[in-house]
Scaffold this motif. Structure first.
Motif, PDB file in Angstrom:
ATOM      1  N   VAL A  61       3.998  39.324  53.583  1.00  0.00           N
ATOM      2  CA  VAL A  61       4.491  38.826  54.874  1.00  0.00           C
ATOM      3  C   VAL A  61       4.188  37.342  55.003  1.00  0.00           C
ATOM      4  CG1 VAL A  61       4.168  38.926  57.378  1.00  0.00           C
ATOM      5  CG2 VAL A  61       4.383  41.048  56.064  1.00  0.00           C
ATOM      6  N   LEU A  62       2.968  36.968  54.680  1.00  0.00           N
ATOM      7  CA  LEU A  62       2.576  35.560  54.815  1.00  0.00           C
ATOM      8  C   LEU A  62       3.345  34.643  53.870  1.00  0.00           C
ATOM      9  CD1 LEU A  62      -1.269  35.951  55.292  1.00  0.00           C
ATOM     10  CD2 LEU A  62       0.447  35.350  57.025  1.00  0.00           C
ATOM     11  N   ARG A  63       3.876  35.181  52.789  1.00  0.00           N
ATOM     12  CA  ARG A  63       4.641  34.369  51.842  1.00  0.00           C
ATOM     13  C   ARG A  63       6.146  34.430  52.086  1.00  0.00           C
ATOM     14  NH1 ARG A  63       2.177  36.654  46.510  1.00  0.00           N
ATOM     15  NH2 ARG A  63       4.355  37.196  46.406  1.00  0.00           N
ATOM     16  N   HIS A  64       6.565  35.250  53.025  1.00  0.00           N
ATOM     17  CA  HIS A  64       7.999  35.386  53.298  1.00  0.00           C
ATOM     18  C   HIS A  64       8.552  34.059  53.827  1.00  0.00           C
ATOM     19  CE1 HIS A  64      11.691  36.664  55.359  1.00  0.00           C
ATOM     20  NE2 HIS A  64      11.692  37.669  54.485  1.00  0.00           N
ATOM     21  N   ARG A  65       9.769  33.787  53.465  1.00  0.00           N
ATOM     22  CA  ARG A  65      10.398  32.513  53.823  1.00  0.00           C
ATOM     23  C   ARG A  65      10.435  32.263  55.333  1.00  0.00           C
ATOM     24  NH1 ARG A  65      13.794  29.750  50.063  1.00  0.00           N
ATOM     25  NH2 ARG A  65      13.802  27.713  50.956  1.00  0.00           N
ATOM     26  N   ILE A  96       8.250  33.092  57.533  1.00  0.00           N
ATOM     27  CA  ILE A  96       6.908  32.655  57.933  1.00  0.00           C
ATOM     28  C   ILE A  96       6.638  31.248  57.404  1.00  0.00           C
ATOM     29  CG2 ILE A  96       4.423  33.074  57.656  1.00  0.00           C
ATOM     30  CD1 ILE A  96       5.750  35.109  59.519  1.00  0.00           C
ATOM     31  N   THR A  97       6.913  31.032  56.132  1.00  0.00           N
ATOM     32  CA  THR A  97       6.600  29.726  55.541  1.00  0.00           C
ATOM     33  C   THR A  97       7.467  28.613  56.110  1.00  0.00           C
ATOM     34  OG1 THR A  97       8.064  30.079  53.635  1.00  0.00           O
ATOM     35  CG2 THR A  97       5.746  30.748  53.397  1.00  0.00           C
ATOM     36  N   SER A  98       8.642  28.964  56.616  1.00  0.00           N
ATOM     37  CA  SER A  98       9.505  27.941  57.229  1.00  0.00           C
ATOM     38  C   SER A  98       9.283  27.864  58.737  1.00  0.00           C
ATOM     39  CB  SER A  98      10.973  28.247  56.943  1.00  0.00           C
ATOM     40  OG  SER A  98      11.377  29.394  57.664  1.00  0.00           O
ATOM     41  N   ARG A  99       8.311  28.644  59.219  1.00  0.00           N
ATOM     42  CA  ARG A  99       7.989  28.706  60.651  1.00  0.00           C
ATOM     43  C   ARG A  99       9.193  29.135  61.478  1.00  0.00           C
ATOM     44  NH1 ARG A  99       4.903  23.711  59.360  1.00  0.00           N
ATOM     45  NH2 ARG A  99       2.747  24.384  59.304  1.00  0.00           N
ATOM     46  N   GLY A 100      10.042  29.963  60.881  1.00  0.00           N
ATOM     47  CA  GLY A 100      11.192  30.496  61.597  1.00  0.00           C
ATOM     48  C   GLY A 100      12.290  29.492  61.852  1.00  0.00           C
ATOM     49  N   MET A 101      12.221  28.349  61.191  1.00  0.00           N
ATOM     50  CA  MET A 101      13.185  27.286  61.463  1.00  0.00           C
ATOM     51  C   MET A 101      14.463  27.403  60.644  1.00  0.00           C
ATOM     52  SD  MET A 101      11.563  25.881  63.796  1.00  0.00           S
ATOM     53  CE  MET A 101      12.267  24.323  64.186  1.00  0.00           C
ATOM     54  N   MET A 102      14.452  28.222  59.609  1.00  0.00           N
ATOM     55  CA  MET A 102      15.629  28.329  58.749  1.00  0.00           C
ATOM     56  C   MET A 102      16.613  29.337  59.313  1.00  0.00           C
ATOM     57  SD  MET A 102      14.158  28.159  54.948  1.00  0.00           S
ATOM     58  CE  MET A 102      15.818  27.931  54.383  1.00  0.00           C
ATOM     59  N   ARG A 103      17.869  29.121  59.066  1.00  0.00           N
ATOM     60  CA  ARG A 103      18.911  30.068  59.438  1.00  0.00           C
ATOM     61  C   ARG A 103      19.806  30.282  58.224  1.00  0.00           C
ATOM     62  NH1 ARG A 103      19.252  31.667  64.471  1.00  0.00           N
ATOM     63  NH2 ARG A 103      21.405  32.228  64.217  1.00  0.00           N
ATOM     64  N   PRO A 104      19.256  30.912  57.155  1.00  0.00           N
ATOM     65  CA  PRO A 104      20.053  31.120  55.942  1.00  0.00           C
ATOM     66  C   PRO A 104      21.141  32.162  56.148  1.00  0.00           C
ATOM     67  CG  PRO A 104      17.933  32.180  55.733  1.00  0.00           C
ATOM     68  CD  PRO A 104      17.927  31.435  57.038  1.00  0.00           C
ATOM     69  N   SER A 132      13.722  36.185  50.483  1.00  0.00           N
ATOM     70  CA  SER A 132      12.491  36.808  50.031  1.00  0.00           C
ATOM     71  C   SER A 132      11.601  35.785  49.350  1.00  0.00           C
ATOM     72  CB  SER A 132      12.755  37.935  49.055  1.00  0.00           C
ATOM     73  OG  SER A 132      14.055  38.226  48.904  1.00  0.00           O
ATOM     74  N   MET A 133      10.407  36.262  49.003  1.00  0.00           N
ATOM     75  CA  MET A 133       9.459  35.352  48.386  1.00  0.00           C
ATOM     76  C   MET A 133       9.941  34.876  47.025  1.00  0.00           C
ATOM     77  SD  MET A 133       7.879  37.446  50.458  1.00  0.00           S
ATOM     78  CE  MET A 133       7.534  38.784  49.402  1.00  0.00           C
ATOM     79  N   SER A 134      10.522  35.744  46.254  1.00  0.00           N
ATOM     80  CA  SER A 134      11.016  35.353  44.944  1.00  0.00           C
ATOM     81  C   SER A 134      12.227  36.202  44.602  1.00  0.00           C
ATOM     82  CB  SER A 134       9.940  35.549  43.873  1.00  0.00           C
ATOM     83  OG  SER A 134       9.756  36.923  43.619  1.00  0.00           O
ATOM     84  N   ARG A 135      13.023  35.724  43.687  1.00  0.00           N
ATOM     85  CA  ARG A 135      14.197  36.496  43.270  1.00  0.00           C
ATOM     86  C   ARG A 135      13.773  37.805  42.613  1.00  0.00           C
ATOM     87  NH1 ARG A 135      18.921  33.505  43.591  1.00  0.00           N
ATOM     88  NH2 ARG A 135      18.558  31.305  43.923  1.00  0.00           N
ATOM     89  N   HIS A 136      12.672  37.761  41.858  1.00  0.00           N
ATOM     90  CA  HIS A 136      12.185  38.977  41.206  1.00  0.00           C
ATOM     91  C   HIS A 136      11.814  40.033  42.247  1.00  0.00           C
ATOM     92  CE1 HIS A 136      10.146  41.698  38.527  1.00  0.00           C
ATOM     93  NE2 HIS A 136       9.077  41.623  39.301  1.00  0.00           N
ATOM     94  N   GLU A 137      11.034  39.648  43.251  1.00  0.00           N
ATOM     95  CA  GLU A 137      10.650  40.603  44.290  1.00  0.00           C
ATOM     96  C   GLU A 137      11.873  41.123  45.027  1.00  0.00           C
ATOM     97  OE1 GLU A 137       6.191  39.647  45.759  1.00  0.00           O
ATOM     98  OE2 GLU A 137       7.724  38.190  46.317  1.00  0.00           O
TER      99      GLU A 137
END
Length: 100
Positions: free
Chosen positions: A64-68, A70-78, A86-91
């Motif tokens: 959860v803490l590494r999710h985009r 959270i890390t973008s502080r909710g500012m992204m709208r992808p 997600s954290m990585s393409r593999h995950e």
């Protein structure tokens, strides 16, 4: 998180305690458009992963803490379905979206 972003609406609801329990047991998470119109796809992705019924696919606190979101502080709208949510393409490929 769900209730904060939904203005207090719970993620699972029903007319009685039994109906609420059944909704939780089914883990049928929904995002009513009238309530979640302004909530980013990344935030919805994180909620799906946190509230996933399948414990083997449910996110850990570390994930959860590494999710985009959270890390973008909710500012992204992808764009919905963007693997960078997600954290990585593999995950993302291993876990996929948890739909219940």
């Amino acid at each position: 998180m769900y209730m904060m972003l939904a203005g207090g609406l719970p993620p699972f609801y029903g007319e009685s305690a039994v109906e609420i329990f059944d909704a939780v047991a089914r883990a049928n998470l929904r995002f009513p458009p009238r309530v979640f119109r302004s909530v980013s796809p990344a935030a919805k992705d994180l909620m799906r992963r946190i509230l996933c019924k399948d414990v083997s696919r449910r996110f850990s606190a570390e994930q959860v803490l590494r999710h985009r979101w959270i890390t973008s502080r909710g500012m992204m709208r992808p764009v919905e379905g963007d693997p960078s949510l997600s954290m990585s393409r593999h995950e993302a490929s291993v876990l996929g979206f948890c739909s219940g």
